[in-house]
Design a protein around this motif. Structure first.
Motif, mmCIF file in Angstrom:
data_model
loop_
_atom_site.group_PDB
_atom_site.id
_atom_site.type_symbol
_atom_site.label_atom_id
_atom_site.label_comp_id
_atom_site.label_asym_id
_atom_site.label_seq_id
_atom_site.Cartn_x
_atom_site.Cartn_y
_atom_site.Cartn_z
ATOM 1 N N ARG A 68 1.473 -1.331 0.437
ATOM 2 C CA ARG A 68 0.400 0.106 0.276
ATOM 3 C C ARG A 68 0.634 0.883 0.084
ATOM 4 N NH1 ARG A 68 -2.495 -3.889 -0.478
ATOM 5 N NH2 ARG A 68 -4.608 -4.578 0.568
ATOM 6 N N PRO A 69 1.747 1.453 -1.328
ATOM 7 C CA PRO A 69 2.573 2.726 -1.233
ATOM 8 C C PRO A 69 1.456 4.309 -1.547
ATOM 9 C CG PRO A 69 2.753 1.562 -3.471
ATOM 10 C CD PRO A 69 1.721 0.708 -2.231
ATOM 11 N N GLU A 70 0.409 4.123 -1.351
ATOM 12 C CA GLU A 70 -0.145 5.226 -1.807
ATOM 13 C C GLU A 70 0.103 6.233 -1.053
ATOM 14 O OE1 GLU A 70 -1.461 1.944 -4.487
ATOM 15 O OE2 GLU A 70 -1.328 2.247 -2.319
ATOM 16 N N GLY A 71 0.387 7.379 -0.511
ATOM 17 C CA GLY A 71 0.532 8.910 -0.317
ATOM 18 C C GLY A 71 1.860 8.824 0.064
ATOM 19 N N ILE A 72 2.817 7.975 0.131
ATOM 20 C CA ILE A 72 3.687 7.925 0.785
ATOM 21 C C ILE A 72 5.188 8.234 -0.723
ATOM 22 C CG2 ILE A 72 6.050 6.716 1.803
ATOM 23 C CD1 ILE A 72 3.820 5.785 3.077
ATOM 24 N N ASN A 73 5.560 9.278 -0.532
ATOM 25 C CA ASN A 73 7.542 9.306 -1.900
ATOM 26 C C ASN A 73 8.560 8.409 -1.369
ATOM 27 O OD1 ASN A 73 5.625 11.627 -3.400
ATOM 28 N ND2 ASN A 73 6.914 13.182 -1.526
ATOM 29 N N TRP A 74 8.913 7.727 -2.514
ATOM 30 C CA TRP A 74 9.801 6.913 -2.324
ATOM 31 C C TRP A 74 10.580 6.704 -2.768
ATOM 32 C CZ3 TRP A 74 8.416 3.342 1.689
ATOM 33 C CH2 TRP A 74 7.252 2.515 1.788
ATOM 34 N N PRO A 75 12.300 7.378 -2.256
ATOM 35 C CA PRO A 75 13.941 7.460 -3.189
ATOM 36 C C PRO A 75 13.709 6.256 -4.152
ATOM 37 C CG PRO A 75 13.174 6.895 -0.783
ATOM 38 C CD PRO A 75 11.977 7.216 -0.535
ATOM 39 N N LYS A 119 5.001 8.681 12.131
ATOM 40 C CA LYS A 119 3.298 9.707 11.512
ATOM 41 C C LYS A 119 3.073 9.682 10.202
ATOM 42 C CE LYS A 119 4.739 13.253 15.196
ATOM 43 N NZ LYS A 119 4.813 14.636 15.380
ATOM 44 N N LEU A 120 3.720 9.264 8.917
ATOM 45 C CA LEU A 120 3.622 9.323 7.039
ATOM 46 C C LEU A 120 3.286 7.687 7.655
ATOM 47 C CD1 LEU A 120 3.906 10.873 4.731
ATOM 48 C CD2 LEU A 120 6.157 9.612 4.453
ATOM 49 N N LEU A 121 3.388 6.476 7.389
ATOM 50 C CA LEU A 121 2.817 5.546 7.516
ATOM 51 C C LEU A 121 0.822 5.870 8.034
ATOM 52 C CD1 LEU A 121 5.821 3.491 8.061
ATOM 53 C CD2 LEU A 121 5.011 4.065 6.205
ATOM 54 N N ARG A 122 1.228 6.232 9.712
ATOM 55 C CA ARG A 122 0.039 5.978 10.052
ATOM 56 C C ARG A 122 -1.016 7.403 9.428
ATOM 57 N NH1 ARG A 122 -2.717 8.972 13.950
ATOM 58 N NH2 ARG A 122 -3.584 7.741 15.815
ATOM 59 N N GLN A 123 -0.280 8.203 8.552
ATOM 60 C CA GLN A 123 -1.995 9.065 8.235
ATOM 61 C C GLN A 123 -1.802 8.091 6.432
ATOM 62 O OE1 GLN A 123 0.504 12.754 8.464
ATOM 63 N NE2 GLN A 123 0.352 12.973 10.771
ATOM 64 N N SER A 124 -1.230 7.862 6.298
ATOM 65 C CA SER A 124 -1.166 7.811 4.496
ATOM 66 C C SER A 124 -1.858 6.334 4.604
ATOM 67 C CB SER A 124 0.250 7.530 4.199
ATOM 68 O OG SER A 124 0.977 8.972 4.252
ATOM 69 N N GLN A 125 -1.383 5.299 5.436
ATOM 70 C CA GLN A 125 -1.859 4.154 5.659
ATOM 71 C C GLN A 125 -2.616 4.049 6.420
ATOM 72 O OE1 GLN A 125 -3.075 2.309 2.974
ATOM 73 N NE2 GLN A 125 -1.260 3.917 1.206
#
Length: 474
Positions: free
Chosen positions: A141-148, A193-199
């Protein structure tokens, strides 16, 4: 109320057995990831028998002299950790912490006469590791996160990475001081926080299923079924994630041997037990050959917070990302179930792999055995004693490891407690240890000094540290 304690270490090297914690940093939050209290940032003093890895010090910029000037003793660190960090109902977590940081905590507690395990499970405590969690989110579920991304030099392949520094830069919470423990803790909280908010659904699921019993409910070793599994042992070309199934118990308690269902078991049915063992123990050069196909088994430890999920979470987009469909995984699963002979050979070969050589030094013998109950009260007496108390304390340990540990503990942490004969014994111990380690240490310093990119001040400090602790007639 359950809280999280995010933490990170900087150490004198990579060996939890023999290297030392030089910096400990952490921050407590509530389960909403809101900060509680002030951050913790401690230096821990190196003792005068420790030569840190020059490469490690060049990376962290924490010199031995800094730890002596501003650090606390290992004794005080252990007490702080047990009393202020490992409080009841705390989830203690990091990034690659189950493989690295937690091992340093265990061995530090062991050396300093504290229980090396209870901090991670007693009184409602547990531990968690967000590295494989992040990998599994990336795959499913990668949506909402920028993956380098980064390019692999050997293959020129562009792959995504979950390096914490890169994740921070790519998602707007840049870590300006990489390899500083406190900066890494702040970056990790922002990533959480990013993981929790995005997914949020996946975050909650993985949080609720990181303990041993929940993991067992997913991998069901009694009646094995396929599950999604993220691990650093798998290839970056498919997001380090695959579908696996249990085939046998592992060699150690709480571990299970799993088959990677990306691979058709029929392709391996012709292998004998000896051929499987040869494959499993192949050296690096052999493994790098183009025609080498590894036997696709590994050990999963349910007490090390593996990131797993039921097969049902694998949707069409996830199948594309990990280059494996549910249909193909199930086909291989059913084929594997009809290969009892192959499973038996795999299991026997796995258990015949050479064990890691036993530690020759007592400080590396933590996992040799549990300390007997008859010694546990004596261990607590040691940990509670001050210098005067230790001088008069002569516990009759049953565990043969503890007498030598006690001698070193007194010498390093309470030198005034040593008798004259013990002082001479410590001088001899330091001499032998440093004479053994100094040639490689000085050789590495010399090599690093020839690099124009190396920090010459730090190298000079490391040279001075060696000179300050070396016996005068060396």
């Amino acid at each position: 109320m359950r809280t999280f304690f995010f933490y990170d270490l900087e150490t004198s090297g990579f060996s939890a057995r023999y290297d030392r914690i030089m910096q400990f940093a952490g921050q407590r939050t509530n389960d909403e990831l809101e900060l509680i209290g002030q951050p913790v940032n401690l230096l821990v003093r190196l003792t005068d028998d420790i030569l840190p890895s020059p490469g490690a010090v060049l990376t962290t910029h924490i010199t031995p002299q800094m730890t002596v000037a501003d650090g606390i003793s290992e004794v005080d660190f252990c007490r702080y950790f047990l009393e202020r960090v490992a409080t009841p109902d705390t989830t203690i977590l990091g990034y690659n912490s189950t493989r690295f940081d937690d091992e340093f905590i265990r061995h530090t507690l062991w050396r300093n006469f504290h229980d090396p395990y209870q901090w991670a499970w007693a009184e409602g405590r547990d531990r968690w590791d967000l590295l494989d969690v992040t990998r599994l989110v990336r795959a499913l579920r990668p949506e909402g996160i920028n993956w380098p991304t980064k390019r692999v030099a050997e293959t020129d392949q562009l792959i995504t990475t979950v390096n914490l520094v890169d994740m921070a830069k790519c998602n707007g919470f840049e870590n300006d001081n990489a390899h500083d423990a406190l900066a890494d803790v702040k970056a990790l909280i922002n990533l959480a926080k990013l993981l929790r908010q995005s997914q949020p659904t996946m975050w909650r699921y993985l949080l609720d299923h990181h303990d041993k019993h929940s993991i067992l409910s997913i991998i069901t070793p009694g009646q094995p079924k396929p599950f999604v599994y993220a691990s650093g042992r798998y290839s970056s070309s498919y997001q380090k994630t695959t579908v696996a199934t249990v085939i046998a118990e592992g060699r150690t308690p709480n571990s299970y041997l799993v088959w990677d269902l990306r691979y058709d078991p029929v392709d391996f049915t012709s292998l004998s037990e000896a051929e499987i063992l040869s494959n499993l123990t192949a050296d690096r050069a052999t493994r790098r050959q183009d025609d080498f196909v590894p036997v696709p088994i590994k050990e999963l430890s349910v007490n090390k917070c593996p990131a797993v999920a039921p097969l049902g979470v694998l949707d069409a987009a996830s199948e594309t990302r990990i280059n494996l469909s549910r249909a193909e995984a199930m086909k291989h699963y059913h084929q594997l179930n009809s290969q009892a002979g192959l499973i038996k050979r795999l299991t026997k070969a796995w258990r015949k792999r050479p064990a890691f050589p036993p530690a020759s030094d007592v400080e590396g013998k933590l996992y040799d055995s549990f300390t007997p109950k008859s010694d546990q009260a004596k261990i607590r007496l040691v940990a509670a004693a001050d210098s005067a108390g230790l001088a008069d304390l002569h516990p009759n340990f049953t565990d043969e490891r503890l007498d030598e540990l006690l001698f070193r503990y007194k010498a390093r942490q309470y030198p005034a407690s040593l008798s004259e004969s013990e002082e001479e014994r410590w001088r001899k111990f330091r001499r032998v240890k440093l004479e053994r380690e100094l040639p490689a240490y000085l050789s590495e310093l010399s090599k690093l000094a020839s690099s124009p990119a190396a920090d010459q001040f730090i190298l000079e400090e490391l040279q001075l540290w060696a000179e300050s602790i070396t016996p005068v007639d060396y």
